[in-house]
Each structure stands twice: as C-alpha cells, then as structure tokens.
Design a protein around this motif. Structure first.
Motif, PDB file in Angstrom:
ATOM      1  N   THR A   9       0.835  -1.298   0.048  1.00 28.83           N
ATOM      2  CA  THR A   9      -0.091   0.119  -0.036  1.00 28.83           C
ATOM      3  C   THR A   9       0.818   1.321  -0.035  1.00 28.83           C
ATOM      4  OG1 THR A   9       0.017  -0.234   2.398  1.00 28.83           O
ATOM      5  CG2 THR A   9      -1.951  -1.076   0.998  1.00 28.83           C
ATOM      6  N   ASP A  10       0.223   2.392  -0.365  1.00 26.02           N
ATOM      7  CA  ASP A  10       0.800   3.534  -0.289  1.00 26.02           C
ATOM      8  C   ASP A  10       1.302   3.923   1.064  1.00 26.02           C
ATOM      9  OD1 ASP A  10       0.665   3.767  -3.083  1.00 26.02           O
ATOM     10  OD2 ASP A  10      -1.196   5.278  -3.104  1.00 26.02           O
ATOM     11  N   ASP A  11       0.524   3.725   2.119  1.00 27.75           N
ATOM     12  CA  ASP A  11       1.180   4.040   3.282  1.00 27.75           C
ATOM     13  C   ASP A  11       2.189   3.359   3.660  1.00 27.75           C
ATOM     14  OD1 ASP A  11      -0.638   1.852   3.683  1.00 27.75           O
ATOM     15  OD2 ASP A  11      -1.727   2.628   5.520  1.00 27.75           O
ATOM     16  N   PHE A  12       2.308   2.207   3.468  1.00 29.55           N
ATOM     17  CA  PHE A  12       3.328   1.124   3.714  1.00 29.55           C
ATOM     18  C   PHE A  12       4.599   1.750   3.026  1.00 29.55           C
ATOM     19  CE2 PHE A  12       6.217  -2.329   2.741  1.00 29.55           C
ATOM     20  CZ  PHE A  12       6.442  -2.861   4.008  1.00 29.55           C
ATOM     21  N   ARG A  13       4.412   2.222   1.878  1.00 32.75           N
ATOM     22  CA  ARG A  13       5.620   2.649   1.267  1.00 32.75           C
ATOM     23  C   ARG A  13       5.823   4.001   1.815  1.00 32.75           C
ATOM     24  NH1 ARG A  13       7.335   0.441  -3.655  1.00 32.75           N
ATOM     25  NH2 ARG A  13       5.697  -1.048  -4.768  1.00 32.75           N
ATOM     26  N   ALA A  14       5.246   4.608   2.334  1.00 31.78           N
ATOM     27  CA  ALA A  14       5.515   6.125   2.966  1.00 31.78           C
ATOM     28  C   ALA A  14       6.187   5.870   4.150  1.00 31.78           C
ATOM     29  CB  ALA A  14       4.230   6.906   2.996  1.00 31.78           C
ATOM     30  N   LEU A  15       5.677   4.935   4.929  1.00 33.61           N
ATOM     31  CA  LEU A  15       6.384   4.654   6.197  1.00 33.61           C
ATOM     32  C   LEU A  15       7.609   4.217   5.981  1.00 33.61           C
ATOM     33  CD1 LEU A  15       6.490   4.185   9.408  1.00 33.61           C
ATOM     34  CD2 LEU A  15       5.262   1.918   8.983  1.00 33.61           C
ATOM     35  N   ASN A  32      14.927  -2.546   7.738  1.00 35.84           N
ATOM     36  CA  ASN A  32      14.141  -3.341   6.556  1.00 35.84           C
ATOM     37  C   ASN A  32      12.417  -3.331   7.291  1.00 35.84           C
ATOM     38  OD1 ASN A  32      14.260  -5.825   8.729  1.00 35.84           O
ATOM     39  ND2 ASN A  32      16.444  -5.335   7.740  1.00 35.84           N
ATOM     40  N   THR A  33      11.615  -3.269   6.374  1.00 30.95           N
ATOM     41  CA  THR A  33      10.259  -3.336   6.779  1.00 30.95           C
ATOM     42  C   THR A  33       9.247  -4.401   5.812  1.00 30.95           C
ATOM     43  OG1 THR A  33       9.540  -1.545   4.879  1.00 30.95           O
ATOM     44  CG2 THR A  33      10.079  -0.758   6.990  1.00 30.95           C
ATOM     45  N   SER A  34       8.498  -5.054   6.332  1.00 28.44           N
ATOM     46  CA  SER A  34       7.659  -5.805   5.596  1.00 28.44           C
ATOM     47  C   SER A  34       6.313  -5.721   5.971  1.00 28.44           C
ATOM     48  CB  SER A  34       8.262  -7.317   6.277  1.00 28.44           C
ATOM     49  OG  SER A  34       7.629  -7.333   7.438  1.00 28.44           O
ATOM     50  N   ILE A  35       5.140  -6.296   5.036  1.00 25.96           N
ATOM     51  CA  ILE A  35       3.870  -6.363   5.110  1.00 25.96           C
ATOM     52  C   ILE A  35       3.454  -7.752   4.569  1.00 25.96           C
ATOM     53  CG2 ILE A  35       3.471  -5.092   3.086  1.00 25.96           C
ATOM     54  CD1 ILE A  35       1.365  -3.732   4.306  1.00 25.96           C
TER      55      ILE A  35
END
Length: 324
Positions: A9-15, A32-35
């Motif tokens: 999602t856009d909000d995940f990319r933004a975070l 690193n981030t993950s969803i």
C-alpha cells in the motif's frame, strides 16, 4: 503465478521511505520493513534503501509459510532465497526475512534508531531503557548475528503480545496490525528513548590531509579520549563492521580503510567513500553526541566481527552498496 501487489500500500511505502530518509532512524541500506497478508509477505530486498521505497521497486514477495519454515529451521538455509515468489527477480530478500515472517503481525519495521542504539550498546543504557519503556509490550533481545541466530533469540523472547523489541547492539523492531499502529509505536519508543544532543564545537584541522583523503565532519570524536578508545577498540553494531570494518584503524593499510582515526587530531575519510560508509560514520557521531556522561559501552567482540566479515550475505550487501 499471480503475486498480490495490492498488499504494498501507499501508506506502507510512505512509512518505509520516512524511516529510510531519517538518518536518526536508518543509515544507508540498513533497516527493513515488511507487510503480509495470507501467505504472501513483501519485504525490503537486501542492499536496497528504505529511502527509495516510494520511487523504486525495493520490495520482494516471498512465500511466508516457506520463510517461517526457514525461521524455525525446518527447511532451507535461513537465507530465504528459495522463498521468493517471482523466479525472474534478481534481488534477494533481506537477510532478516526469517524474523519478519515468524512474527505474527501484519506489519513489521526494523530500524537502526540512534536513540535505541545509544541505549542498546551500553549496559547502563539497557537498564535505563527497561525503565523508560515500562508499560509497553516490549522485550530486550541479546545480541546475535543477523539472520537465523538473531531470529532464534527473538522467537525465544517474543510472546503473542510483544510489539517492541530492543535488539542489543543492533536496533529496534516495531510491530502492529497496520501501518498506522507501527508508526505510532515507533514514535512512542523514540519519544521515550530520546536523549539530548551535545553540540560539537570542533573545527576541521588546517593541516592538509593525505592524498585521496579528507578530514571528516565527524572528526570531533577524535578529540574525546574515551570515545577515541572506544572507536579504536571495537565495533558496536553490525552495519559498522559491514561498511567501515572492525573498529576504526589508527593508520592506513593497503589503501583500504574507508575511515582512519587520528587521536587528538581528527578522522580521515576517503574521497571515494561510498554513501553507505559516509552514513555509518555520521551514525557514530550522532550516537556519541547523545551518549550520556557516565555510560559505558560494550563492543560486539572480535568473534562477532569475524562472523560478519566472512558472511556471504553481507558481502553481497557490500557489493550493492559500493555502487552508490
């Protein structure tokens, strides 16, 4: 195979981008981030930068069940390379994919927060962090090599309720049911662990630097006797070793050290130092400008440094970082 891209999602990319663009949260290709949704998990690719999350394709989709099997050492080698859903992709999933997959939260963010590091590299700071984070669903995790060893330690400490992990000599993990919750819990931890910054009045030496080198803006550390001893005596978190080498050497050798410590004078930085190497030196300065008087620090040790230097996964990340 159709891969569900709607998870990204856009909000995940933004975070992800916000964390990656803040040097007090993430430095260079660190963090690193993950969803995840169902059996698909998107995670940052090894060697890419979270700062680019909104402008480049830095995420890789993996089979979560297969990655969990690697996390629990029931299959694979822990690299999770075989769990990538698109066989045509050349990027590797993060070396820390196993703990992202094994943590049963939809969104997970791992940073190398300077405020966290200032506490996590210090026995004194760890005690203070436990007091500051009282009331949060938090655990302290002993230092371990990134990858499977770290995943083992995390899973040994985690409960279904744990949303905050302070990794000794490494960083912070924040977990949540959605992007907003992760953002809020990271902000809460940052607020509680915030430390005042000392201002450096250092002036770069007037003496010329040797050819191919220059005096770094972070040279103030060379004038502090305690910090100089610490810098020469070891490394305090994995990315320092990966990008700057073990400790900071006191002399050049074979034209290879990116940064050279000159006690009482300054720190020499190579003119061709990579952006990752520059970011790691700045991280050291940011950290020590916040380390309270009276706190001691604890290096990861020579054995841990050797593990990182001889690790194929980190050589891969170094090679990618050398291109920037």
């Amino acid at each position: 195979m159709t891969i569900d891209t709607s998870i990204l999602t856009d909000d995940f990319r933004a975070l992800s981008a916000r964390l990656g663009q803040d040097p007090l949260q993430v430095q260079g290709p660190g963090g690193n981030t993950s969803i995840k949704r169902g059996n698909t998990m998107w995670i940052k690719a090894s060697g890419t930068e979270l700062a680019d999350a909104e402008r480049q394709d830095i995420f890789v989709a993996v089979d979560r069940a297969a990655a969990v099997a690697e996390a629990r050492e029931q299959a694979g080698d822990g690299s999770c390379k075989s769990t990538v859903l698109d066989p045509a992709i050349s990027l590797r999933p993060s070396i820390e994919t196993t703990f992202h997959a094994a943590l049963d939260w939809p969104v997970v963010a791992h940073t190398h927060s300077v405020a966290t590091l200032a506490h996590a590299i210090s026995p004194d700071g760890r005690k203070v962090a436990i007091e500051k984070l009282d009331g949060l669903p938090f655990v302290m995790v002993p230092y371990a090599k990134p990858g499977l060893p770290l995943t083992r330690e995390i899973l040994a400490k985690a409960t279904p309720q744990t949303q905050v992990f302070i990794l000794q000599n490494h960083g912070l993990i924040g977990c949540g049911t959605d992007v907003r919750e992760v953002s809020e819990i990271i902000n809460e931890v940052e607020s509680r662990l915030a430390l005042p910054k000392t201002e450096s009045l250092y002036k770069v030496p007037t003496m010329p630097a040797p050819a191919g080198l220059h005096w770094a803006d972070e040279s103030w550390m060379a004038l502090d006797e305690a910090i100089t001893t610490w810098l020469a005596g070891g490394s305090y978190y994995p990315d320092h070793v990966v990008f700057l080498g073990p400790g900071l050497p006191l002399a050049d050798h074979d034209g290879t050290p990116p940064a050279i410590l000159q006690p009482g004078v300054g720190i020499l930085l190579r003119d061709d130092a990579t952006s990752s190497q520059r970011a790691m030196l700045k991280c050291l300065s940011d950290l020590f400008l916040r380390l309270p008087d009276g706190w001691n620090v604890e290096a990861i040790g020579e054995a841990a440094e050797a593990e990182l230097l001889n690790w194929d996964a980190e050589k891969y990340r170094q090679a990618l970082a050398a291109q920037t």
